[in-house]
Scaffold this motif. Structure first.
Motif, PDB file in Angstrom:
ATOM      1  N   PRO A 175      38.936  47.101 -18.703  1.00 17.86           N
ATOM      2  CA  PRO A 175      38.877  48.315 -18.573  1.00 17.86           C
ATOM      3  C   PRO A 175      38.926  49.610 -19.495  1.00 17.86           C
ATOM      4  N   ILE A 178      34.484  52.340 -20.398  1.00 18.50           N
ATOM      5  CA  ILE A 178      33.896  51.938 -19.360  1.00 18.50           C
ATOM      6  C   ILE A 178      32.886  52.647 -19.389  1.00 18.50           C
ATOM      7  N   ALA A 183      31.829  54.154 -24.197  1.00 19.38           N
ATOM      8  CA  ALA A 183      31.006  53.199 -24.892  1.00 19.38           C
ATOM      9  C   ALA A 183      30.145  53.539 -26.389  1.00 19.38           C
ATOM     10  N   SER A 200      33.051  45.667 -21.408  1.00 16.31           N
ATOM     11  CA  SER A 200      34.602  45.440 -21.146  1.00 16.31           C
ATOM     12  C   SER A 200      35.059  44.830 -19.752  1.00 16.31           C
ATOM     13  N   ASP A 201      36.149  44.711 -20.111  1.00 13.68           N
ATOM     14  CA  ASP A 201      37.063  44.243 -18.952  1.00 13.68           C
ATOM     15  C   ASP A 201      36.071  42.717 -18.622  1.00 13.68           C
ATOM     16  N   ASN A 266      40.178  52.642 -12.577  1.00 13.26           N
ATOM     17  CA  ASN A 266      39.060  52.640 -13.546  1.00 13.26           C
ATOM     18  C   ASN A 266      38.613  50.582 -13.796  1.00 13.26           C
ATOM     19  N   SER A 270      34.805  49.320 -12.935  1.00 20.16           N
ATOM     20  CA  SER A 270      34.547  48.341 -13.438  1.00 20.16           C
ATOM     21  C   SER A 270      34.709  46.605 -11.950  1.00 20.16           C
ATOM     22  N   ASN A 273      31.072  47.689 -10.914  1.00 22.25           N
ATOM     23  CA  ASN A 273      29.852  47.424 -11.713  1.00 22.25           C
ATOM     24  C   ASN A 273      28.962  46.397 -11.750  1.00 22.25           C
ATOM     25  N   GLN A 374      32.082  40.268 -19.336  1.00 28.36           N
ATOM     26  CA  GLN A 374      32.726  40.612 -19.192  1.00 28.36           C
ATOM     27  C   GLN A 374      32.005  41.944 -17.263  1.00 28.36           C
ATOM     28  N   THR A 376      32.275  45.275 -16.695  1.00 27.90           N
ATOM     29  CA  THR A 376      31.169  46.357 -18.059  1.00 27.90           C
ATOM     30  C   THR A 376      30.898  46.752 -19.055  1.00 27.90           C
ATOM     31  N   GLN A 429      26.383  53.788 -16.182  1.00 23.36           N
ATOM     32  CA  GLN A 429      27.591  54.148 -16.452  1.00 23.36           C
ATOM     33  C   GLN A 429      28.065  55.557 -16.830  1.00 23.36           C
TER      34      GLN A 429
END
Ligand SMILES: NC(=O)c1ccc[n+]([C@@H]2O[C@H](COP(=O)([O-])OP(=O)(O)OC[C@H]3O[C@@H](n4cnc5c(N)ncnc54)[C@H](O)[C@@H]3O)[C@@H](O)[C@H]2O)c1
Length: 436
Positions: A175, A178, A183, A200-201, A266, A270, A273, A374, A376, A429
């Motif tokens: 993460p 994010i 991004a 991501s993540d 994070n 994430s 999210n 992912q 996020t 985000q």
């Protein structure tokens, strides 16, 4: 297809080990497709993936052959391939280079027993950014996997931005980047260098995030209002193949690293999210909802015995919802999985999506594969919409989303059309402060 997809890995931890062993497993067992969501993506099989380079900072992994680093402590994922046998999916002589430590090792990680934590290398030559880019070019790397520990923001930025500048596609498994602002900045860099990002993540093929998303989404699609969604995770139980060893177990390094609250901020955002994403894509608010998702419990063995990590993870989910005429629903779920191989199943898809997207002249964040793989992504989607996007790309078919990301749409000849880049969709985000 005969062209191999050449992959470099930053962070040869348990996830990297599980991924490479998994690719080797399917290469040696070509008729076995259990555990693969996509046996083929645009004509590419998992056997088309080749690992050519590694980067780490642990003295047991640095300056070794990549194959050797996969099995070094504190990695604690299950072994499916005999370490003494020669891997076909690793290029001969692929090595692990010493990267910069930056914020890779949290101070509290230095207090654990060496068997279960990182041991920073003090001897090997630490590569510079220029040397890193040269290595990526020399080894003709197509894709970089970022497997930094959670909270290693500077280290991730170093590996990711330098890779993009070297013309390498990136899969960001942890993460960072994010917030939408971060991004967007990263996507602009990727488009300028005509590469793709999945991030991501990462989720797992069938893990806590997928289960939370499907349970909450199905309740909402049934007209229910979800008032509580709590997802609690812990490392507990035993790594597969080690059940016979009678000994306590400590959480794996991923969980140990997140034992410190500052480190996991994070990750927490994430994970949540995923939950909030299911409300947002259906146009529902989050006001007043009881919502939590996080690595909630990290347990270390008591002093006195042998220290062993466990790669088994347990997730407990608790949902409350209201439906027809105010009727109340309660749902409790428990999922116990082998953590690292579970993520390998999704990364073998992300790697092939990057290659196929590039062959389709698509650049920037792959919105469908990112939403599918992912926690996020730039655009949150329902499970069905994310799968639709992935299925289309797997068949090399454009959708209204990917049409917007073709080089011919974003460029006029050599000139980048920045207003077209600005028009690319991001769901939410907007910035970290939204969560505080
Ligand atoms: N299913 C999963 O396990 C899963 C799911 C989602 C996300 N992730 C994320 O993926 C990442 C990797 O997970 P993991 O279980 O392999 O972690 P890990 O702790 O086993 O491995 C991290 C590796 O990074 C190395 N490292 C630390 N700092 C470095 C630096 N500056 N340069 C190079 N190497 C460095 C460590 O030595 C270690 O080998 C974590 O951020 C984790 O949260 C994992």
């Amino acid at each position: 297809m005969s062209t191999k997809i050449r992959v470099a890995i930053a962070g040869i931890g348990s996830c990297a080990s599980a991924l490479v062993q998994g690719v080797e497993f399917y290469l040696r067992n070509p008729d076995n497709t259990i555990g693969l969501m996509y046996p083929e993506i645009g004509g590419y099989k998992t056997a088309d993936i080749e690992f050519v380079l590694g980067f780490d900072i642990d003295e047991r992994k640095v300056d070794t052959f990549l194959q050797e680093a996969l099995y070094a402590q504190p990695n604690c994922n299950m072994q499916v391939i005999d370490p003494a046998s020669k891997f076909q999916c690793i290029e001969t002589n692929a090595r692990t280079f010493r990267g910069p430590t930056l914020d890779g090792i949290a101070p509290h990680m230095r207090n654990y027993h060496p068997s279960i934590t990182f041991q920073e290398d003090q001897k090997a030559h630490e590569i510079s950014a220029a040397e890193y880019k040269d290595l990526l070019k020399k080894y003709q790397v197509d894709i970089l996997l970022n497997y930094m520990p959670v909270g290693a923001e500077e280290a991730s930025k170093w590996y990711i931005t330098n890779a993009i500048e070297a013309g390498v596609h990136v899969i960001n498994c942890m993460p960072t980047f994010i917030s939408t602002d971060d991004a967007r900045t990263l996507e602009l860099l990727a488009i300028q260098h005509k590469v793709t990002i999945v991030g991501s993540d990462m989720r797992s093929s069938y893990g806590a995030s997928r289960l939370s998303e499907v349970l909450q989404g199905s309740m909402m699609d049934a007209g229910l209002v979800v008032t509580q969604h709590i997802q609690m995770n812990m490392a507990a139980g035993t790594t597969q193949g080690q059940e016979h060893i009678i000994n306590g177990r400590s959480a794996n390094t991923d969980f140990l690293n997140m034992a410190e609250k500052a480190r996991l901020y994070n990750k927490h955002v994430s994970k949540e999210n995923v939950l909030s994403g299911q409300s947002i894509v259906r146009g529902k608010g989050l006001e007043g909802m009881t919502m939590f998702a996080g690595p909630s419990l990290t347990v270390v063995q008591r002093p006195g015995g042998a220290y062993m990590g466990t790669d088994n993870k347990v997730c407990n989910i608790d949902l409350v919802a209201y439906g027809f005429a105010g009727a109340r629903y309660e749902l409790t779920a428990r999922l116990s999985v082998q953590d690292s191989p579970n993520s390998g199943g999704i990364v073998v898809d992300a790697i092939r999506f990057c290659r196929v997207a590039r062959e389709m002249d698509i650049v920037g964040y792959l919105r469908g594969p990112s939403a599918w793989s992912q926690k996020t992504p730039p655009v949150q989607m329902t499970t069905a919409d994310a799968k639709f996007e992935c299925d289309a790309m797997a068949r090399r078919v454009y959708t209204p989303i990917t049409e917007q990301q073709k080089i011919s749409h974003l460029y006029n000849g050599d000139i980048l059309l920045k207003e077209k880049v600005k028009g690319l969709t991001f769901t939410f985000q907007k910035g970290k402060t939204e969560y505080e």
